[in-house]
Design an enzyme around this catalytic site. Sequence first.
Site, PDB file in Angstrom:
ATOM      1  N   HIS A  83       3.473  13.455 -24.588  1.00 57.57           N
ATOM      2  CA  HIS A  83       4.503  12.461 -24.201  1.00 57.57           C
ATOM      3  C   HIS A  83       4.972  12.678 -22.758  1.00 57.57           C
ATOM      4  O   HIS A  83       6.078  12.292 -22.406  1.00 57.57           O
ATOM      5  CB  HIS A  83       5.715  12.489 -25.136  1.00 57.57           C
ATOM      6  CG  HIS A  83       5.378  12.581 -26.591  1.00 57.57           C
ATOM      7  ND1 HIS A  83       5.280  11.481 -27.410  1.00 57.57           N
ATOM      8  CD2 HIS A  83       5.071  13.656 -27.382  1.00 57.57           C
ATOM      9  CE1 HIS A  83       4.957  11.870 -28.639  1.00 57.57           C
ATOM     10  NE2 HIS A  83       4.807  13.194 -28.645  1.00 57.57           N
TER      11      HIS A  83
ATOM     12  N   SER B 228       1.557   6.537   5.877  1.00 56.05           N
ATOM     13  CA  SER B 228       2.332   5.299   5.844  1.00 56.05           C
ATOM     14  C   SER B 228       2.609   4.877   7.275  1.00 56.05           C
ATOM     15  O   SER B 228       2.869   5.713   8.141  1.00 56.05           O
ATOM     16  CB  SER B 228       3.652   5.528   5.114  1.00 56.05           C
ATOM     17  OG  SER B 228       4.599   4.557   5.504  1.00 56.05           O
TER      18      SER B 228
ATOM     19  N   LYS C 172       4.977  10.543   4.930  1.00 55.31           N
ATOM     20  CA  LYS C 172       4.203  10.228   3.731  1.00 55.31           C
ATOM     21  C   LYS C 172       2.739  10.635   3.818  1.00 55.31           C
ATOM     22  O   LYS C 172       2.100  10.516   4.844  1.00 55.31           O
ATOM     23  CB  LYS C 172       4.260   8.717   3.443  1.00 55.31           C
ATOM     24  CG  LYS C 172       5.613   8.214   3.073  1.00 55.31           C
ATOM     25  CD  LYS C 172       5.972   8.306   1.596  1.00 55.31           C
ATOM     26  CE  LYS C 172       5.003   7.658   0.663  1.00 55.31           C
ATOM     27  NZ  LYS C 172       5.515   6.475   0.011  1.00 55.31           N
TER      28      LYS C 172
ATOM     29  N   GLU D  34      -5.149   6.091  -6.466  1.00 52.98           N
ATOM     30  CA  GLU D  34      -4.582   4.831  -6.972  1.00 52.98           C
ATOM     31  C   GLU D  34      -5.663   3.767  -7.130  1.00 52.98           C
ATOM     32  O   GLU D  34      -5.681   3.014  -8.107  1.00 52.98           O
ATOM     33  CB  GLU D  34      -3.498   4.329  -6.017  1.00 52.98           C
ATOM     34  CG  GLU D  34      -2.283   5.247  -5.964  1.00 52.98           C
ATOM     35  CD  GLU D  34      -1.426   4.942  -4.744  1.00 52.98           C
ATOM     36  OE1 GLU D  34      -0.650   3.978  -4.807  1.00 52.98           O
ATOM     37  OE2 GLU D  34      -1.551   5.657  -3.724  1.00 52.98           O
TER      38      GLU D  34
END
Length: 463
Positions: A161, A282, A288, A295
């Site tokens: 979980h 970024s 970043k 992704e």
Amino acid sequence: MTDTTSNQMWGGRFAAGPDAIMEAINASIGFDKRMAAQDIAGSRAHAAMLAATGIVSDSDAEAMREGLLTVLSEIEGGSFEFSTALEDIHMNVEARLKAIIGEAAGRLHTGRSRNDQVATDFKLWVRDQLDATAKGLLALIDALLTQAEAGADWVMPGFTHLQTAQPVTWGHHMMAYVEMFGRDLSRVRDARARMNECPLGAAALAGTSFPIDREMTAKALGFDRPAANSLDAVSDRDFALEFLSTASLCAMHLSRMAEELVIWSSAQFRFVALSDRFSTGSSIMPQKKNPDAAELIRAKIGRIFGANVALMTVMKGLPLAYSKDMQEDKEQVFDAADNLMLALAAMEGMVRDMSAHRENLEAAAGSGFSTATDLADWLVRVLGMPFREAHHVTGSLVALAEGKGCDLPELNLEDMQAVHGDIDASVYDVLGVHNSVASRTSYGGTAPEQVRAQIARWKEALK
Ligand code: ARG
């Protein structure tokens, strides 16, 4: 109407050429030119067989062979002019062959049809993709084994979980993915073995009255045998669907792993650092470092599974044998194959390059009362408590630690004995994460010795 000349390949009964829209919806050359090498290999095998069986003369077959090699080199060299009016790769190649060798080219289509031709070409193409996928999977598995070996005994939290469950080892986690990609590899191999029957010679749908030798063409093209039913041979796209379903499962595995890398590389987790080579920055936030490759891999399942659903839907309800619907098979498979290969390669690169933050993993492994099960097991083993009671007593100890804002190993003995008087100091042995993982020696468990045994088994199997 843009064209009044009828098609040179099938236009005998036609007085007029097709409407531009008809041509646009009908043509597949825009994409099936990717099967040029397979188409020419199929034609060469067919031409050699036609000569061996005496259906065409040796000199015609020799002209076809030479001519086909010329066409192939023109296509590979980029000088070939593809024509939409000629619909597809089969007719483009044949028309060009005719321009090069003349009349003999017209004999190449004896005893075959575009229906068995396209099934053969596409099978050869998919077979190459299955081989490439197997290679990609092997490389990824190798990268995972390297990570597993390096960190066979590093501890980290195991989750259910996405809540801390029990400590596990880094090596064990990596090896879980080896099992997943290993199953993908075995599915690829199964699919390849099952699909390796040659449709060529099934002709349009019924076979042919020419004395062709289907064993000969099957063998020349590396198939195990000719497909046994001509109707099935031209209407079967199971091989493409098996590729897509295998690719979908593999993409799903890649997506799950990518998701873990996204989570693990976040500032909140800091379990791993992805390399600069597989990260992006970024344009506005200078701090970043984004896991874009992970992704995108996570997202690839969308188009790959989409292709699987699309082709299933195209095929459902098609009567035997060939229908033009089946021309919609290729773009889906091409796109899925391209993206699967890219995702596999990117994942392999990320896994090879990534470094696990061993101390962060270990610190996280000990938090969240991750050794509560070890404590319950101790109560069962040492005090002879029934597991249900041990579960309850441990729950009280967890609540106590939570109230004090500490972890289980930081509770002192008096506090523990206040919950259950028989607890003694030997309990602390099982509360540490290293002892916890070392104790899980059951087959397939997370103990470093089990992990090392699994690594050795995989290395042996992949030799
Ligand atoms: N371009 C066609 C395809 O991809 C080739 C087979 C055409 N056969 C036919 N009978 N029209 O399916």
